[in-house]
Design an enzyme around this catalytic site. Structure first.
Site, PDB file in Angstrom:
ATOM      1  N   HIS A 147       0.731  -1.742   0.281  1.00  4.72           N
ATOM      2  CA  HIS A 147      -0.174   0.083   0.255  1.00  4.72           C
ATOM      3  C   HIS A 147       0.868   1.307  -0.285  1.00  4.72           C
ATOM      4  O   HIS A 147       0.230   2.492  -0.466  1.00  4.72           O
ATOM      5  CB  HIS A 147      -1.300  -0.095   1.045  1.00  4.72           C
ATOM      6  CG  HIS A 147      -2.399   0.658   0.912  1.00  4.72           C
ATOM      7  ND1 HIS A 147      -1.911   2.318   0.146  1.00  4.72           N
ATOM      8  CD2 HIS A 147      -3.292   0.177   1.191  1.00  4.72           C
ATOM      9  CE1 HIS A 147      -3.327   3.426   0.973  1.00  4.72           C
ATOM     10  NE2 HIS A 147      -4.630   1.617   1.326  1.00  4.72           N
TER      11      HIS A 147
ATOM     12  N   ASP B 284      -8.591  -1.789 -20.523  1.00  6.55           N
ATOM     13  CA  ASP B 284      -8.913  -3.433 -21.465  1.00  6.55           C
ATOM     14  C   ASP B 284      -7.571  -2.969 -21.921  1.00  6.55           C
ATOM     15  O   ASP B 284      -6.811  -2.289 -22.865  1.00  6.55           O
ATOM     16  CB  ASP B 284      -9.802  -2.848 -22.311  1.00  6.55           C
ATOM     17  CG  ASP B 284      -9.683  -3.459 -24.130  1.00  6.55           C
ATOM     18  OD1 ASP B 284      -8.992  -4.743 -23.920  1.00  6.55           O
ATOM     19  OD2 ASP B 284     -11.127  -2.849 -25.105  1.00  6.55           O
TER      20      ASP B 284
END
Length: 460
Positions: free
Chosen positions: A174, A404
């Site tokens: 993180h 995508d």
């Protein structure tokens, strides 16, 4: 845990040694980064229905996957670098990239026993099965003469489901960045993979990351204050023990469901004004989980405190504001508190909506309020460890359903990290415009109880 994938390759991908990637880069941490120092890694899975043969995968998909990662990393050097954590010194931790640093990449093939259609469904699925689709972060390194512990920050895995699709698994520390930052990296990578170069990134001002740490104002010395606390409170998540004995399920709130719940609150509590989709959804799940305890046979004391903790993107809420392109951590913390009796009762949902709405209206959305208690974030969070704590991972604002790589949009996003930290995942619905998709990981008996409560509440 039985192996459900076969490892085809383990390799490392580095950025081309040109431009900034040809030189050592050091990125100091800010007070926004410090609280995440010892937080558990974040694991996300993107499943794609893209039928392709194994030869096509190895000869076409995989080379482009690696090449596009390399081209993207030259713009996102922190992802390639490591956290340098000081040992027995007064130095601050920092993220450092050295030419030659690289990202571990694992290539795998799913066994025939794994059904992509089933894994990407919404019904309960065994939580353990999803751990085959991402690789663990490598162990940290400390040389005898070093003053630092060197901690890797990112790994990625691509798994082929022969003639069915592909899964990409991301695993990051993180400290490298919040959801806004990691999602921006993944989308940049998708752009390079889909269009064959980073030309589009170079011509789009909002696609390239901003690393200027001076953008984060810290006149009161929060960095030093929080770092001193971090040295005293080393928060570490215990490792998961398998089998987890949990199932993962996905629940959808359509736009009309959210509006129906909003109308219900307005009719019962007209003074409650903050009724965003986030408030409605998280309150509905938080109260539903409290009710599911009793329905599944668990006993919790009536006066036991219940906490809901959520991260807030602070980029537009600082003074001066921080650019949306800022790469790193830039989130504040909101906390709502109730009791188990209040939350599981007949008005539990209304109580939760009011509590969460008050925090957002009076802390999150008021100028200067979000960071007013920033110096106490670490102490406050440490005080919640071991208590009944519920959180939320992800946000509809940071959407990965348009990620995508050239194989079409993802069929399913899974946030694996929620298995261990008692959180729900939240993102926009891929199927229903204006709807939200909720991920939950629970023991089977409690999941069954929660599912009934979730669906019955919408009928009422």
């Amino acid at each position: 845990m039985a192996s459900t994938t076969t490892i085809l390759e383990r390799c490392r991908v580095a950025p081309p040694l040109e431009g900034a990637a040809a030189e050592e880069q050091t990125l100091p941490l800010t007070f926004f980064d410090m609280p995440w120092m010892h937080f558990h890694p974040i694991q996300r899975l993107l499943f794609y229905k893209f039928p392709c043969s194994k030869p096509h995968f190895l000869e076409t998909i995989l080379p482009n996957f690696k090449n596009s990662l390399s081209q993207t990393l030259k713009h996102f050097f922190p992802v390639t670098g490591s956290l340098f954590y000081p040992l027995n010194s007064d130095k601050y931790p920092e993220i450092r990239y050295v030419p030659g640093d690289s990202v571990p990449v694992t290539v795998a093939e799913a066994s025939e026993a794994l059904d992509l259609n089933f894994l990407t469904g919404d019904q309960p699925r065994v939580a353990d099965d999803f751990y085959a689709f991402f690789s663990e972060l490598p162990p940290s390194e400390t040389s005898p003469e070093s003053e630092f512990e060197k901690i890797p920050l990112f790994t990625v895995q691509i798994t082929l489901f022969p003639d069915a699709g592909v899964c990409v698994g991301f695993n990051n520390h993180h400290i490298v960045g919040d959801a806004s930052s990691i999602v921006s990296f993944i989308k940049a990578w998708c752009s390079v993979a889909k269009f064959g170069s980073d030309d589009k990134l170079m011509t789009s001002s909002d696609s390239l990351p901003l690393y200027d740490r001076y953008a984060v104002s810290d006149p009161s010395g929060l960095l030093n204050h929080i770092w001193d606390q971090m040295k005293s409170f080393k928060i570490e998540s215990p490792p998961l023990e398998f089998p987890l004995n949990k199932v993962r399920s996905t629940f959808i709130l359509k736009k009309r469901d959210i509006q129906k719940l909003r109308d219900f609150v307005q009719a019962k509590k007209p003074h409650v004004t903050h009724l965003s989709s986030f408030t409605i959804t998280t309150a509905y799940v938080w109260s539903g989980l409290a009710r599911s305890e009793a329905d599944s046979g668990e006993e919790v004391a009536a006066n036991e405190p219940e906490y809901f903790v959520f991260a807030v993107d602070a980029r537009s809420r600082t003074d001066p504001p921080v650019s949306a392109a800022y790469f790193g951590n830039c989130v504040g913390m909101g906390v709502a508190e109730s009791t188990h009796e209040e939350l599981k009762g007949g008005d539990g949902f209304l109580t939760a909506v009011e509590l969460i709405g008050d925090v957002i209206a009076n802390k999150v959305n008021k100028k200067d309020e979000l960071l007013r208690d920033a110096g106490d974030w670490v102490k406050k969070f440490c005080g919640l460890i071991g208590k009944r704590l519920f959180g939320v991972a992800g946000s509809p604002k940071f959407d990965l359903y348009d990620a995508d790589f050239g194989w079409g949009e993802p069929e399913k996003l899974e946030s694996v990290s929620i298995d261990g930290d008692g959180s729900m995942s939240l993102c926009r619905s891929r199927e229903f415009e204006g709807g939200l998709e909720i991920g939950v990981s629970l023991p089977k008996k409690k999941m069954d109880a929660f599912a009934n409560i979730f669906l019955d509440g919408l009928k009422l």
